[in-house]
Enzyme design. Sequence first.
Site, PDB file in Angstrom:
ATOM      1  N   GLY A 151      10.322  -0.673  -1.334  1.00 14.68           N
ATOM      2  CA  GLY A 151      10.335  -0.705  -2.798  1.00 14.68           C
ATOM      3  C   GLY A 151      10.329   0.731  -3.299  1.00 14.68           C
ATOM      4  N   ARG A 152       9.740   0.906  -4.480  1.00 12.73           N
ATOM      5  CA  ARG A 152       9.770   2.241  -5.092  1.00 12.73           C
ATOM      6  C   ARG A 152       8.962   3.254  -4.281  1.00 12.73           C
ATOM      7  NH1 ARG A 152       9.313  -0.984 -10.673  1.00 12.73           N
ATOM      8  NH2 ARG A 152       7.674  -2.006  -9.486  1.00 12.73           N
ATOM      9  N   ILE A 153       7.798   2.817  -3.774  1.00 15.90           N
ATOM     10  CA  ILE A 153       6.969   3.750  -3.000  1.00 15.90           C
ATOM     11  C   ILE A 153       7.592   3.967  -1.611  1.00 15.90           C
ATOM     12  CG2 ILE A 153       4.696   4.111  -1.944  1.00 15.90           C
ATOM     13  CD1 ILE A 153       3.512   2.557  -4.369  1.00 15.90           C
ATOM     14  N   ARG A 173      12.120  -8.593   2.602  1.00 21.89           N
ATOM     15  CA  ARG A 173      12.635  -9.955   2.652  1.00 21.89           C
ATOM     16  C   ARG A 173      14.174  -9.936   2.663  1.00 21.89           C
ATOM     17  NH1 ARG A 173       8.907 -12.837  -1.699  1.00 21.89           N
ATOM     18  NH2 ARG A 173       9.031 -10.711  -2.411  1.00 21.89           N
ATOM     19  N   ARG A 230      -2.328  -2.454   0.883  1.00 24.41           N
ATOM     20  CA  ARG A 230      -3.579  -3.198   0.778  1.00 24.41           C
ATOM     21  C   ARG A 230      -4.067  -3.532   2.186  1.00 24.41           C
ATOM     22  NH1 ARG A 230      -3.890  -1.598  -3.620  1.00 24.41           N
ATOM     23  NH2 ARG A 230      -4.086  -2.728  -5.581  1.00 24.41           N
ATOM     24  N   ASP A 254      -5.344   4.181   4.245  1.00 22.36           N
ATOM     25  CA  ASP A 254      -5.933   4.528   2.941  1.00 22.36           C
ATOM     26  C   ASP A 254      -6.655   3.314   2.364  1.00 22.36           C
ATOM     27  OD1 ASP A 254      -6.418   6.265   0.719  1.00 22.36           O
ATOM     28  OD2 ASP A 254      -4.852   5.217  -0.411  1.00 22.36           O
ATOM     29  N   GLU A 259     -12.908  -3.369   1.133  1.00 26.33           N
ATOM     30  CA  GLU A 259     -13.307  -2.049   0.599  1.00 26.33           C
ATOM     31  C   GLU A 259     -14.587  -2.155  -0.206  1.00 26.33           C
ATOM     32  OE1 GLU A 259      -9.942  -0.290  -1.369  1.00 26.33           O
ATOM     33  OE2 GLU A 259      -8.655  -0.708   0.347  1.00 26.33           O
ATOM     34  N   HIS A 277      -9.254   5.132  -0.069  1.00 26.25           N
ATOM     35  CA  HIS A 277      -8.313   4.619  -1.080  1.00 26.25           C
ATOM     36  C   HIS A 277      -8.042   5.666  -2.170  1.00 26.25           C
ATOM     37  CE1 HIS A 277      -6.682   0.683  -3.007  1.00 26.25           C
ATOM     38  NE2 HIS A 277      -5.999   1.730  -3.434  1.00 26.25           N
TER      39      HIS A 277
END
Length: 313
Positions: A151-153, A173, A230, A254, A259, A277
């Site tokens: 995706g964007r990241i 996907r 996540r 991260d 958490e 994080h």
Amino acid sequence: MNATPVLQVGGLLPALEAELTDEFDRRVYDQAAPLSPEAAAEIRIAVTSGRTGLKADLIDQLPNLELVANFGVGYDGNDTQALAARGIKLTNTPDVLNACVADTALGLLLAAFRQFPEAERFTRAGGWAEGRNYPLTRRFSGSTIGILGMGRIGAEVATRVEGFGCEVLYHNRRPVEGSSAEYVDSLVELARRSDALVITVLGGPSTKHLVNAEVLEALGPDGILVNVARGTVVDEQALIAALESDALGGAGLDVVEDEPNVPAALLDKPNVVVFPHVGSGTHETRADMKNLVLANIRAYLAGEELLTPVALS
Ligand code: 8YV
């Protein structure tokens, strides 16, 4: 004119709390002292962060809720089904944090391949001064990086590692149009072909434990797992087992599943690096995220289109 009540659910960036107080009637949700039906009925807008979110029981208590503005690109803390069922709108903070989260992935890759944090601890503990050499590590430049979630990241991670001469493969996907990286249609195959697997997919039920024992085994004894998404995406028990049996080369995390509780088994290994994080945690990016949350609320109240709505099915 009375300020619009806005319900804050969970802790937020102090600067965002201050601006919510100045501009709106900020009310802080306290789970120990639930809202009276009268107070609950006044709430049309709630603000939360990706990891806290609004669960179904709170959504049920707010009969007039219209908008949830989520601080964070990830909104998995919210019960999206309950929001969608009521036609409640949800916004998040995409794009403004891409660079910092991708920088964090780079930091973790370098830290895990080269064991830089452990090497620094070795210096501080006097190992160098005693005349010992730090053990040899693995070369990062020129390695093959698999991205789970282009995706964007993910795209920003790809651009960065290409600068290090790395080959980039990815699994999604569906193939991403216009991506110069090679699409691999099986995650296990992606892991098998990669020196490091970088996780940049959204959290939530659809990606829970996607990175399981089979994927980690395919990544192999020299493979590195990096997670800036996540903790829920990784089967943490399988990760610990793979690290303990040297079936995996190392990890840079991260995020973890529960958490801020990091399993002790992840903290005592030189080839595992755990950040608290901090992916988006810079002054600049958090300010941009704050401004986007506020801009979405203002747009909503002005009857304008939301800037960054989440498509809820
Ligand atoms: C933040 C994040 O740490 O955007 C996300 O999804 O996880 C981070 O940017 C978080 O939302 C702030 O609590």
